[in-house]
Scaffold this active site. Sequence first.
Site, PDB file in Angstrom:
ATOM      1  N   ASP A 201       1.244   1.632  12.202  1.00 16.06           N
ATOM      2  CA  ASP A 201       2.352   1.600  13.152  1.00 16.06           C
ATOM      3  C   ASP A 201       3.097   0.261  13.050  1.00 16.06           C
ATOM      4  OD1 ASP A 201       3.546   2.801  15.733  1.00 16.06           O
ATOM      5  OD2 ASP A 201       2.973   0.791  16.382  1.00 16.06           O
ATOM      6  N   GLU A 246     -12.122   1.153  -1.087  1.00 23.21           N
ATOM      7  CA  GLU A 246     -13.595   1.108  -1.111  1.00 23.21           C
ATOM      8  C   GLU A 246     -14.210   2.426  -0.670  1.00 23.21           C
ATOM      9  OE1 GLU A 246     -15.023  -2.091   1.310  1.00 23.21           O
ATOM     10  OE2 GLU A 246     -13.644  -3.504   0.353  1.00 23.21           O
TER      11      GLU A 246
END
Length: 520
Positions: A201, A246
């Site tokens: 956001d 990851e």
Amino acid sequence: MTAPWWREGVVHEVYVRSFSDGTGDGVGDLPGLRARLPYLRDLGVDAIWVTPFYPSADHDAGYDVIDHRAVDPRLGTLDDLDAVVADAHALGLRVMVDLVLNHVSSEHPWFRAAAEAGPGSAERARFHVRPGRDGGALPPTGWPSIFGGSAWEPFGDGEWYLHLFDVHQPDLNHDHPDVRADAERTLRFWLDRGVDGVRFDAAGGLTKDPAYPELPDGWQPGHASPYSDLDGVHDHYRRFAKVLSEYDGDRVGVAEVWGEPHVIGPYVRPDELQQAFAIDPLFRPLDATLWRRLLAEQLDAVVRHGRLPAWAHGNHDVKRAATRWGEDGARAVLLLMLALPGCVYLYAGDELALPEVDLPDEAITDPTYRRSGGTDRGRDGARVPLPWTTGPAPYGFAPDGTPTWLPQPDGWGTHAVERQEADPDSMLALTRRAIRLRDELWRGAGDEVTWLESLPAGWLGFRRGAATCVTRFGAGPDPDLGGLGEVLLTGGASDGSATWWLRGDRPGTTTDEEAGWDRR
Ligand code: GLC
């Protein structure tokens, strides 16, 4: 190797407070969403983006977050969120969450501590706090809040804090190690719970110019500023991208940036995020020449980094598509966007062609209304709870007789899902057909777009793969489309904008000359 789902996916933005109320308090919630997941599967979308469901003081409908790693008890529990993710996955849907990292709620423990601790304190260093001018009487700079008024609010002791949005949304200082560590912890928290992606956001605001310079004379909203899209902001997205990488699966990060193509391009460099919204077209009138340029620029800005656009057809911050472009325009643009290379973000309720609602003054909750002194009626008109059944109110959104957090207008049931499911010409029926056909025609067709250069004025068209997409902007005669191939799908109206999808059945024959169209 198959491309990740998000590259050419369709994402449905579930504005959680207005989607479906499972608990009967008139506010949409996670149990309500969970119960409606089969509807989203039937729509054919790849994923949902769920707007903030975190504990909030509700000064900006959940975008003022008190705890980034919890669920607001009014909207459910963490178990409910886990159940939404598990059920969605079982139905073949991915789930994206909305991370509000630029600011917190003024009720967040960090901000409460900062307010109490006083000038020059370590607690205040996590925010953007400056001494006021004139001995503290005036704001440090003339920066405006995006919601209206000044972006600075006095603590009352000579220091002021920055809030790019509402006064209840103090901006975090992402140069501070605590703030950085907390943001990463939040990102990992949701990824660990199995969410497939994240919307960042207010992505461009994380870095501010530490000199807090004054805005230049003649500055207007939308111009470059010392608090948006600075070079330094990209360090944050490199770090977040590393975290995303990851995790297994095709996780996606999308930046909510409102800039022009040259501003959004850098967010999708190979070591940054997978997507940045192409929002600019949302504000543009339906003009063929303009759109040809807009679309080409958006493509160019991201394809150069090996990415595809994330087209926004609508969202909870702008007027409903059916009001902005007219229902024919909303249909035409949907088909146009679905035919282009990239991912399409569709705002819940726009698949029903819901109109913008003119709410009574007293019902408006959006802080922009108050902060603009009532001149801007804000965004609530695009957030009215969805009609699922034909009636009576609340039209299946909540248990019968429940007043909804924003009032539904009379006749809202004419747009209901129930009704549109039974009508083959409805926007819902078109959206479902289009999403399925798009997969067949265009998924994996690559980033190449061959524009049809000699369509009549007011038309835009291109070939991709073995199919062609042609849009007429505004009313006009239908040329003979036969030469371009077999018409597979039409969206729009004969007296307004419309888009046609055609199968180019004989490769190489879909030129304008062969279609019998005059060159401009
Ligand atoms: C984003 C959200 C908007 C919110 C603002 C502040 O632009 O989409 O709804 O008001 O950020 O968090």
